[in-house]
Design an enzyme around this catalytic site. Structure first.
Site, PDB file in Angstrom:
ATOM      1  CD  GLU A   3      14.336  -6.055  -4.197  1.00 23.76           C
ATOM      2  OE1 GLU A   3      14.304  -7.256  -3.942  1.00 23.76           O
ATOM      3  OE2 GLU A   3      14.485  -5.618  -5.358  1.00 23.76           O
ATOM      4  CE  LYS A  51       9.318  -5.526  -1.427  1.00 27.95           C
ATOM      5  NZ  LYS A  51       8.948  -5.042  -2.776  1.00 27.95           N
ATOM      6  NE  ARG A 120      -3.284  -7.083   5.079  1.00 18.76           N
ATOM      7  CZ  ARG A 120      -3.498  -6.270   6.111  1.00 18.76           C
ATOM      8  NH1 ARG A 120      -4.472  -6.538   6.972  1.00 18.76           N
ATOM      9  NH2 ARG A 120      -2.751  -5.191   6.287  1.00 18.76           N
ATOM     10  CG  ASN A 161      11.510  -5.335 -10.576  1.00 13.92           C
ATOM     11  OD1 ASN A 161      11.291  -6.444 -11.036  1.00 13.92           O
ATOM     12  ND2 ASN A 161      11.349  -4.231 -11.279  1.00 13.92           N
TER      13      ASN A 161
END
Length: 268
Positions: A3, A51, A120, A161
């Protein structure tokens, strides 16, 4: 997949150990074809966005690394050792060296290509230039579940997550709530909490989300045993009792990823 706090931690480490001087760059595996072009140049700056890790080499451009599911850096002090395994990139500085294995991406990009990647991505809670209102503009009009939106890197960069599951639990929000039903106050609280949790992760190198009153040494429960480390409320605790209300932690798959939540603490 690592992460965002992991990439920011690496960026800080590489900035401290390698920036400001020429570095030796090779590709023992041979798959980083641009290694000879980078070799001998000064590493100007290391930074992370979500990331993604960037090693900036001035006008030459930047080496872009995305670790993906299997990528890892290993670090050691000089002298260097012989390569072990499939080393995509080896970087040697004044006092330390690091090997990169198994990344999803390792490539030399132009400054414009770096800017295109950043464009992006959504705002990163760990960056000082982050604009959380940009994420809110997307979330506040979306029918998509807030759980899916938090994992969409074009909406919010760096959250994976673990942080997704934990921040929703900490704020009592059902993961299936449509983004447009989240209110602005809730979003501000989520953003602030994520920034604090992720900053702590950069410092410690692990994810801890449990309040002091729910820690093992206070409640008498056994410490968590998991390769990810850290004390968490719901992540990977399917069927175990919620640390707050005792209800079994629920699990389902959402958009190809495992989702964890407490049905009582996070009511639909």
């Amino acid at each position: 997949m690592p992460e965002g706090h992991t990439l920011h931690r690496l960026a800080r480490l590489h900035q401290r150990r390698y920036a400001g001087a020429p570095v030796a760059v090779t590709s023992p595996q041979g798959k980083f074809a641009d290694a000879p072009r980078v070799d001998g140049h000064v590493l100007v700056r290391a930074e992370a966005h979500g990331k993604h890790l960037f090693h900036h080499y001035g006008d030459l451009g930047a080496v872009h690394v995305h670790l993906g599911l299997y990528g890892t850096f290993t670090e050691a002090a000089l002298p260097v050792a012989l390569p072990v395994g499939q080393v995509r990139m080896r970087l040697v500085g004044r006092t330390h060296w690091t090997d990169l294995r198994g990344p999803n991406r390792c490539e030399l990009l132009t400054p414009d290509q770096v800017d295109a990647i950043k464009a992006r991505l959504g705002p990163d809670p760990l960056r000082r230039d982050a604009r959380p209102e940009l994420a809110w503009e997307r979330i506040s009009v979306s029918r998509t579940s807030v759980a899916a939106l938090l994992m969409d890197q074009s909406v919010l960069a760096g959250v994976g997550n673990v942080y997704r599951a934990e921040v929703l639990f900490r704020h009592g929000i059902s993961p299936m709530l449509p983004g447009r039903e989240l209110d602005a106050v809730q979003w501000k609280e989520i953003w602030t909490d994520l920034a604090g949790l992720m900053r702590a992760g950069v410092r410690s190198g692990r994810i801890d989300t449990v309040a002091a009153e729910h820690l093992p040494e206070v409640t008498g429960r056994a410490p968590r045993r998991d390769r990810h480390g850290g004390e968490v409320y719901v992540y990977r605790r399917t069927g175990e009792p919620c640390l707050v209300c005792g209800t079994p932690v629920a699990h389902r798959e959402l958009a190809g990823r495992n989702l964890y939540w407490c049905p009582v603490c996070q009511p639909a």
